[in-house]
Design an enzyme around this catalytic site. Structure first.
Site, PDB file in Angstrom:
ATOM      1  N   HIS A  72      51.654  55.292  12.036  1.00 42.20           N
ATOM      2  CA  HIS A  72      52.920  54.941  11.371  1.00 42.20           C
ATOM      3  C   HIS A  72      52.895  53.461  11.010  1.00 42.20           C
ATOM      4  O   HIS A  72      52.599  52.616  11.850  1.00 42.20           O
ATOM      5  CB  HIS A  72      54.110  55.212  12.291  1.00 42.20           C
ATOM      6  CG  HIS A  72      54.407  56.673  12.478  1.00 42.20           C
ATOM      7  ND1 HIS A  72      55.641  57.146  12.851  1.00 42.20           N
ATOM      8  CD2 HIS A  72      53.629  57.773  12.314  1.00 42.20           C
ATOM      9  CE1 HIS A  72      55.608  58.466  12.930  1.00 42.20           C
ATOM     10  NE2 HIS A  72      54.384  58.866  12.621  1.00 42.20           N
ATOM     11  N   TYR A 201      65.187  54.409  15.283  1.00 41.06           N
ATOM     12  CA  TYR A 201      65.918  53.861  16.426  1.00 41.06           C
ATOM     13  C   TYR A 201      67.353  53.621  15.945  1.00 41.06           C
ATOM     14  O   TYR A 201      67.572  52.761  15.078  1.00 41.06           O
ATOM     15  CB  TYR A 201      65.304  52.540  16.890  1.00 41.06           C
ATOM     16  CG  TYR A 201      63.987  52.680  17.625  1.00 41.06           C
ATOM     17  CD1 TYR A 201      62.787  52.830  16.939  1.00 41.06           C
ATOM     18  CD2 TYR A 201      63.950  52.662  19.018  1.00 41.06           C
ATOM     19  CE1 TYR A 201      61.583  52.952  17.619  1.00 41.06           C
ATOM     20  CE2 TYR A 201      62.739  52.775  19.717  1.00 41.06           C
ATOM     21  CZ  TYR A 201      61.564  52.924  19.002  1.00 41.06           C
ATOM     22  OH  TYR A 201      60.375  53.043  19.678  1.00 41.06           O
ATOM     23  N   PRO A 293      62.181  52.367  28.223  1.00 41.76           N
ATOM     24  CA  PRO A 293      61.289  52.916  27.195  1.00 41.76           C
ATOM     25  C   PRO A 293      61.584  52.477  25.757  1.00 41.76           C
ATOM     26  O   PRO A 293      60.791  52.777  24.863  1.00 41.76           O
ATOM     27  CB  PRO A 293      61.487  54.432  27.333  1.00 41.76           C
ATOM     28  CG  PRO A 293      62.807  54.605  27.992  1.00 41.76           C
ATOM     29  CD  PRO A 293      63.008  53.414  28.859  1.00 41.76           C
ATOM     30  N   LYS A 297      56.538  50.432  25.504  1.00 42.63           N
ATOM     31  CA  LYS A 297      55.500  49.537  26.024  1.00 42.63           C
ATOM     32  C   LYS A 297      54.788  50.020  27.295  1.00 42.63           C
ATOM     33  O   LYS A 297      53.715  49.507  27.628  1.00 42.63           O
ATOM     34  CB  LYS A 297      56.120  48.159  26.337  1.00 42.63           C
ATOM     35  CG  LYS A 297      56.461  47.351  25.098  1.00 42.63           C
ATOM     36  CD  LYS A 297      55.224  46.711  24.503  1.00 42.63           C
ATOM     37  CE  LYS A 297      55.446  46.109  23.136  1.00 42.63           C
ATOM     38  NZ  LYS A 297      54.917  46.895  22.016  1.00 42.63           N
ATOM     39  N   TYR A 385      56.389  44.961  18.461  1.00 40.89           N
ATOM     40  CA  TYR A 385      56.322  46.424  18.526  1.00 40.89           C
ATOM     41  C   TYR A 385      54.886  46.936  18.372  1.00 40.89           C
ATOM     42  O   TYR A 385      54.466  47.828  19.115  1.00 40.89           O
ATOM     43  CB  TYR A 385      57.241  47.033  17.457  1.00 40.89           C
ATOM     44  CG  TYR A 385      57.490  48.506  17.655  1.00 40.89           C
ATOM     45  CD1 TYR A 385      58.390  48.959  18.613  1.00 40.89           C
ATOM     46  CD2 TYR A 385      56.801  49.454  16.908  1.00 40.89           C
ATOM     47  CE1 TYR A 385      58.599  50.322  18.811  1.00 40.89           C
ATOM     48  CE2 TYR A 385      57.004  50.809  17.093  1.00 40.89           C
ATOM     49  CZ  TYR A 385      57.908  51.230  18.053  1.00 40.89           C
ATOM     50  OH  TYR A 385      58.108  52.572  18.257  1.00 40.89           O
TER      51      TYR A 385
HETATM   52  P1  FAD Z   1      51.538  56.989  35.864  1.00 44.35           P
HETATM   53  O1  FAD Z   1      51.385  57.598  34.524  1.00 44.35           O
HETATM   54  O2  FAD Z   1      52.842  57.132  36.564  1.00 44.35           O
HETATM   55  O3  FAD Z   1      50.379  57.572  36.764  1.00 44.35           O
HETATM   56  C1  FAD Z   1      50.343  57.412  38.158  1.00 44.35           C
HETATM   57  C2  FAD Z   1      49.609  58.592  38.770  1.00 44.35           C
HETATM   58  O4  FAD Z   1      49.483  58.361  40.169  1.00 44.35           O
HETATM   59  C3  FAD Z   1      50.357  59.891  38.614  1.00 44.35           C
HETATM   60  O5  FAD Z   1      49.499  60.878  38.061  1.00 44.35           O
HETATM   61  C4  FAD Z   1      50.811  60.240  40.023  1.00 44.35           C
HETATM   62  O6  FAD Z   1      50.833  61.637  40.257  1.00 44.35           O
HETATM   63  C5  FAD Z   1      49.756  59.563  40.851  1.00 44.35           C
HETATM   64  N1  FAD Z   1      50.194  59.221  42.222  1.00 44.35           N
HETATM   65  C6  FAD Z   1      51.412  58.773  42.620  1.00 44.35           C
HETATM   66  N2  FAD Z   1      51.418  58.535  43.952  1.00 44.35           N
HETATM   67  C7  FAD Z   1      50.180  58.835  44.389  1.00 44.35           C
HETATM   68  C8  FAD Z   1      49.567  58.798  45.664  1.00 44.35           C
HETATM   69  N3  FAD Z   1      50.241  58.384  46.736  1.00 44.35           N
HETATM   70  N4  FAD Z   1      48.293  59.179  45.760  1.00 44.35           N
HETATM   71  C9  FAD Z   1      47.579  59.575  44.676  1.00 44.35           C
HETATM   72  N5  FAD Z   1      48.115  59.636  43.428  1.00 44.35           N
HETATM   73  C10 FAD Z   1      49.393  59.267  43.296  1.00 44.35           C
HETATM   74  N6  FAD Z   1      55.195  54.060  27.402  1.00 44.35           N
HETATM   75  C11 FAD Z   1      54.696  53.698  26.193  1.00 44.35           C
HETATM   76  O7  FAD Z   1      53.781  52.859  26.142  1.00 44.35           O
HETATM   77  N7  FAD Z   1      55.135  54.194  25.006  1.00 44.35           N
HETATM   78  C12 FAD Z   1      56.131  55.108  24.991  1.00 44.35           C
HETATM   79  O8  FAD Z   1      56.478  55.588  23.903  1.00 44.35           O
HETATM   80  C13 FAD Z   1      56.716  55.503  26.249  1.00 44.35           C
HETATM   81  N8  FAD Z   1      57.696  56.434  26.290  1.00 44.35           N
HETATM   82  C14 FAD Z   1      58.088  56.926  27.506  1.00 44.35           C
HETATM   83  C15 FAD Z   1      59.012  57.949  27.499  1.00 44.35           C
HETATM   84  C16 FAD Z   1      59.401  58.505  28.704  1.00 44.35           C
HETATM   85  C17 FAD Z   1      60.380  59.636  28.663  1.00 44.35           C
HETATM   86  C18 FAD Z   1      58.874  58.018  29.939  1.00 44.35           C
HETATM   87  C19 FAD Z   1      59.285  58.621  31.266  1.00 44.35           C
HETATM   88  C20 FAD Z   1      57.967  56.989  29.939  1.00 44.35           C
HETATM   89  C21 FAD Z   1      57.563  56.437  28.748  1.00 44.35           C
HETATM   90  N9  FAD Z   1      56.625  55.420  28.699  1.00 44.35           N
HETATM   91  C22 FAD Z   1      56.183  54.969  27.476  1.00 44.35           C
HETATM   92  C23 FAD Z   1      56.070  54.862  29.942  1.00 44.35           C
HETATM   93  C24 FAD Z   1      54.711  55.457  30.316  1.00 44.35           C
HETATM   94  O9  FAD Z   1      54.789  56.853  30.396  1.00 44.35           O
HETATM   95  C25 FAD Z   1      54.244  54.857  31.659  1.00 44.35           C
HETATM   96  O10 FAD Z   1      54.380  53.457  31.612  1.00 44.35           O
HETATM   97  C26 FAD Z   1      52.780  55.236  31.978  1.00 44.35           C
HETATM   98  O11 FAD Z   1      52.694  56.559  32.397  1.00 44.35           O
HETATM   99  C27 FAD Z   1      52.191  54.330  33.076  1.00 44.35           C
HETATM  100  O12 FAD Z   1      50.897  54.771  33.410  1.00 44.35           O
HETATM  101  P2  FAD Z   1      50.312  54.573  34.863  1.00 44.35           P
HETATM  102  O13 FAD Z   1      48.940  55.134  34.815  1.00 44.35           O
HETATM  103  O14 FAD Z   1      50.510  53.180  35.286  1.00 44.35           O
HETATM  104  O15 FAD Z   1      51.249  55.421  35.814  1.00 44.35           O
HETATM  105  C1  DHB Z   2      58.674  57.749  22.158  1.00 47.47           C
HETATM  106  C2  DHB Z   2      59.076  57.179  23.350  1.00 47.47           C
HETATM  107  C3  DHB Z   2      59.593  55.903  23.350  1.00 47.47           C
HETATM  108  O1  DHB Z   2      59.970  55.333  24.500  1.00 47.47           O
HETATM  109  C4  DHB Z   2      59.704  55.183  22.168  1.00 47.47           C
HETATM  110  O2  DHB Z   2      60.227  53.929  22.200  1.00 47.47           O
HETATM  111  C5  DHB Z   2      59.286  55.746  20.988  1.00 47.47           C
HETATM  112  C6  DHB Z   2      58.763  57.042  20.991  1.00 47.47           C
HETATM  113  C7  DHB Z   2      58.121  59.118  22.175  1.00 47.47           C
HETATM  114  O3  DHB Z   2      58.113  59.737  23.252  1.00 47.47           O
HETATM  115  O4  DHB Z   2      57.722  59.630  21.125  1.00 47.47           O
END
Ligand code: FAD
Ligand code: DHB
Length: 390
Positions: A72, A201, A293, A297, A385
């Site tokens: 995009h 947005y 969110p 980021k 962004y």
């Molecule tokens: P996580 O993805 O949380 O992974 C951690 C892993 O550790 C998990 O699989 C968990 O099961 C495991 N774990 C936990 N505890 C233990 C333990 N004790 N032992 C072993 N394993 C364990 N980010 C963006 O950049 N862009 C977006 O558009 C965006 N939109 C989002 C929309 C929603 C609805 C949500 C909820 C989040 C969004 N985010 C977005 C945020 C993004 O999903 C997270 O920041 C990202 O998942 C972080 O990755 P991570 O690997 O640090 O942690």
């Molecule tokens: C999506 C999630 C976000 O947090 C955002 O800012 C834009 C898009 C998504 O899940 O598509």
């Protein structure tokens, strides 16, 4: 058994770290509390910054993303019934975002690790970290009905916000910074064609709304809600009514409705722990920081952290240089706080703060107007962004 780096958590941070280390010949073991099927299906983020997409491509993970993801070049800010395009690419020298769901990134990473003979233990429990102050830390856990221990040179805490790693940073040397927001996001997945070519947005006095996409036939929509609300209070007709109200324009724009097949509510918070390391334990991703969110980021920060951490670990393990690891937390936190600031600003600009405060409403409209009318303000938003260059 012994490994160089024990990685706790198979989210984007843990899996990508393991992949990057492997490319430099450093072995690791990834411990994950959930099943493979579960981590490959949970719906979360959708937006990859230019730098994240470039990195995934560089390290051989870009093939399906190129085919199935959507690049995009702009986003829309919508308020007072009118849309305003922010030309992301035009304002950033050609940079863009890629809409490619997090669970697809996870699938690509798991497949790449397993194809390369990588060691990922799914469904582990009772994970605990030991000896992070000493020379040979270890991780104990239960797997396949047996208690196990892996000794290692370093531990990467990539276990998300609710994991066990962060709690191992001693209270005496760490500082937590946090903010809770008085609202959450209601997210849905819908079988429908896209309502827009780019993400929308929207700010409305009733609350924020976001139109995103997953594929030509599946759409992702969010709207601001009470974080304590229950999905049971939201039958489909009420959801569509609310989205139509918040997204309405005067020019006949049409919200494409369809079968809603997934609903969920997420709470919103900002959180940072400093420093992101203690002894031989290094935190990355949501284990160390959370952003609301609105700025898209979270996953991108996780990717940026492990890019830095992988490089620092390679320097240490392959060349005996400690500088990168010593500096990891300070370097990572620069980007983290920049993302915290951007995410907080987007959140504050686009959400309704309740109780019909008309002054607050007018201030937010003025801020939005400034962003869409002032090229430098639009360029600043676009630069944040699409993400900062590595
Ligand atoms: P996580 O993805 O949380 O992974 C951690 C892993 O550790 C998990 O699989 C968990 O099961 C495991 N774990 C936990 N505890 C233990 C333990 N004790 N032992 C072993 N394993 C364990 N980010 C963006 O950049 N862009 C977006 O558009 C965006 N939109 C989002 C929309 C929603 C609805 C949500 C909820 C989040 C969004 N985010 C977005 C945020 C993004 O999903 C997270 O920041 C990202 O998942 C972080 O990755 P991570 O690997 O640090 O942690
Ligand atoms: C999506 C999630 C976000 O947090 C955002 O800012 C834009 C898009 C998504 O899940 O598509």
């Amino acid at each position: 058994m012994h490994t160089k780096v024990a990685i706790v958590g198979a989210g984007p941070a843990g899996l990508l770290l393991s992949h990057l280390l492997h490319l430099d010949g450093i072995e690791s073991v990834v411990l994950e509390s959930r099943s493979r099927q579960e981590i490959e299906s949970v719906i979360r983020a959708g937006v990859l910054e230019q730098g994240s997409a470039d990195l995934l491509t560089e390290v051989g993970l870009g093939e399906r993303m190129k085919r199935e993801g959507a690049v995009h070049h702009g986003i829309e800010l919508r308020f007072e019934g009118q849309g305003h395009r922010i030309n992301l690419s035009g304002l950033t020298g050609g940079r863009a975002i890629t809409v490619y769901p997090q669970h697809e990134v996870i699938k690509d990473l798991v497949a790449a690790r397993l194809a390369a003979g990588g060691d990922i233990r799914f469904d582990v429990s009772q994970v605990s970290l030991h000896g992070i102050d000493g020379r040979e830390p270890s991780v104990r856990f239960r797997h396949d009905g047996q208690d196990r221990e892996i000794t290692c040179d370093f531990i990467a805490g990539c276990d998300g916000f609710h994991g066990v790693s962060r709690a191992c940073l001693p209270a005496s040397t760490r500082a937590d910074f946090s903010r809770k927001y008085p609202f959450g996001w209601f997210g849905i997945l819908v079988e429908a064609p896209p309502s827009s070519d780019e993400l929308i947005y929207a700010y409305h006095q009733r609350g924020f709304a976001l139109v995103s996409t997953r594929s030509p036939t599946v759409q992702r929509l969010y709207f601001q809600c009470d974080p304590a609300d229950d999905v049971a209070n939201w039958p489909d007709p009420r959801i569509w009514e609310e989205l139509r109200l918040r997204l309405a324009t005067g020019d006949g724009w049409d919200l494409k409705e369809g079968r809603i097949f997934q609903k969920g509510i997420i709470a919103m918070r900002s959180f940072v722990v400093e420093p992101m390391r203690h002894g031989r334990l290094f935190l990355a991703g949501d284990a160390a920081h959370i952003v609301p969110p609105t700025g898209a980021k979270g996953m991108n920060l996780a990717i940026a952290d492990v890019r830095l951490l992988a490089r620092a670990l390679v320097e240490q393990v392959s060349f005996g240089r400690d500088g990168g690891l010593e500096d990891y937390s300070r370097q990572a936190l620069k980007r983290v706080w920049r993302a915290e600031n951007f995410s907080w600003r987007m959140t504050s600009m686009l959400h309704a703060f309740g109780d019909g405060d008309s002054f607050q409403h007018k201030i937010q409209l003025a801020e939005l107007r400034n962003v869409v009318d002032s090229p430098p303000a639009a360029a600043a938003l676009a630069e944040n962004y699409v993400g900062w260059q590595f």
